[in-house]
Write a protein that holds these residues in place. Structure first.
Motif, PDB file in Angstrom:
ATOM      1  N   VAL A 121       0.880  -1.175   0.000  1.00 26.03           N
ATOM      2  CA  VAL A 121       0.000   0.000   0.000  1.00 26.03           C
ATOM      3  C   VAL A 121       0.907   1.211   0.000  1.00 26.03           C
ATOM      4  O   VAL A 121       1.851   1.268   0.788  1.00 26.03           O
ATOM      5  CB  VAL A 121      -0.906   0.031   1.256  1.00 26.03           C
ATOM      6  CG1 VAL A 121      -1.784   1.272   1.258  1.00 26.03           C
ATOM      7  CG2 VAL A 121      -1.751  -1.226   1.362  1.00 26.03           C
ATOM      8  N   MET A 122       0.648   2.165  -0.882  1.00 29.26           N
ATOM      9  CA  MET A 122       1.536   3.318  -0.978  1.00 29.26           C
ATOM     10  C   MET A 122       0.795   4.529  -1.519  1.00 29.26           C
ATOM     11  O   MET A 122      -0.191   4.376  -2.252  1.00 29.26           O
ATOM     12  CB  MET A 122       2.728   3.007  -1.871  1.00 29.26           C
ATOM     13  CG  MET A 122       2.353   2.685  -3.303  1.00 29.26           C
ATOM     14  SD  MET A 122       3.701   2.008  -4.286  1.00 29.26           S
ATOM     15  CE  MET A 122       3.993   0.443  -3.509  1.00 29.26           C
ATOM     16  N   PRO A 123       1.270   5.719  -1.166  1.00 33.46           N
ATOM     17  CA  PRO A 123       0.691   6.919  -1.766  1.00 33.46           C
ATOM     18  C   PRO A 123       1.215   7.094  -3.185  1.00 33.46           C
ATOM     19  O   PRO A 123       2.295   6.614  -3.522  1.00 33.46           O
ATOM     20  CB  PRO A 123       1.190   8.035  -0.851  1.00 33.46           C
ATOM     21  CG  PRO A 123       2.474   7.510  -0.295  1.00 33.46           C
ATOM     22  CD  PRO A 123       2.308   6.012  -0.191  1.00 33.46           C
ATOM     23  N   ILE A 124       0.436   7.777  -3.989  1.00 30.30           N
ATOM     24  CA  ILE A 124       0.835   8.113  -5.357  1.00 30.30           C
ATOM     25  C   ILE A 124       0.719   9.630  -5.485  1.00 30.30           C
ATOM     26  O   ILE A 124      -0.343  10.199  -5.207  1.00 30.30           O
ATOM     27  CB  ILE A 124      -0.070   7.418  -6.403  1.00 30.30           C
ATOM     28  CG1 ILE A 124       0.078   5.903  -6.326  1.00 30.30           C
ATOM     29  CG2 ILE A 124       0.202   7.931  -7.811  1.00 30.30           C
ATOM     30  CD1 ILE A 124       1.431   5.365  -6.762  1.00 30.30           C
ATOM     31  N   ALA A 125       1.793  10.271  -5.889  1.00 30.88           N
ATOM     32  CA  ALA A 125       1.771  11.723  -6.081  1.00 30.88           C
ATOM     33  C   ALA A 125       0.757  12.076  -7.171  1.00 30.88           C
ATOM     34  O   ALA A 125       0.631  11.340  -8.156  1.00 30.88           O
ATOM     35  CB  ALA A 125       3.163  12.221  -6.463  1.00 30.88           C
TER      36      ALA A 125
END
Length: 142
Positions: A121-125
């Motif tokens: 799970v990760m943020p995406i700019a």
């Protein structure tokens, strides 16, 4: 204008696929056992969007999901330490965007999917999300 995805969630398609997400409509995103990934789950708000990524098999962004319920205790965790969120299928991408295509796109240099490839799970700019959406509208090169 539709919301731009600001997260990416990974699933192995032989364990839980995009098709299963669509069929189940709303599904708990369980099984995250990494502290950094769990922190990203906890930060998600109802209505946030995420790219649904098939890992291991396919290695491609295939759809968009939306957070239907914010973080709560993961029912698959007997320790009570981990959380999950409920995800709702929104739409498939017109054309899946492969990891190879992402790596080859200069505008996606530094994207978390490449920098922290093991994170589920990760943020995406926002600027990276826009590029992925743009790429999904074009048929892949033969």
């Amino acid at each position: 204008m539709a919301k731009t995805p600001i997260h990416l969630v990974k699933s192995e398609p032989d364990a839980f696929s995009w098709q299963q997400q669509v069929e189940n409509k709303v599904e708990p995103w369980t099984g995250v056992r990494n502290h950094q990934a769990a922190a990203f789950l906890k930060a998600m708000k109802k209505g946030d969007r995420a790219f649904f990524y098939h890992s291991n098999i396919g290695k491609e962004v295939v759809g968009i999901v939306e957070v239907a319920r914010e973080a709560y205790p993961d029912p698959t965790d007997e320790t009570g330490r981990w959380v999950c969120v409920d995800m709702k299928a929104i739409e498939p991408l017109k054309h899946p965007v492969t990891l190879a295509a992402i790596k080859a796109e200069p505008r996606l240099e530094g994207i978390a999917l490449v920098r922290q490839s093991r994170l589920s799970v990760m943020p995406i700019a926002p600027e990276h999300a826009k590029v992925i959406l743009e790429m999904s509208k074009k048929a892949p090169a033969a």
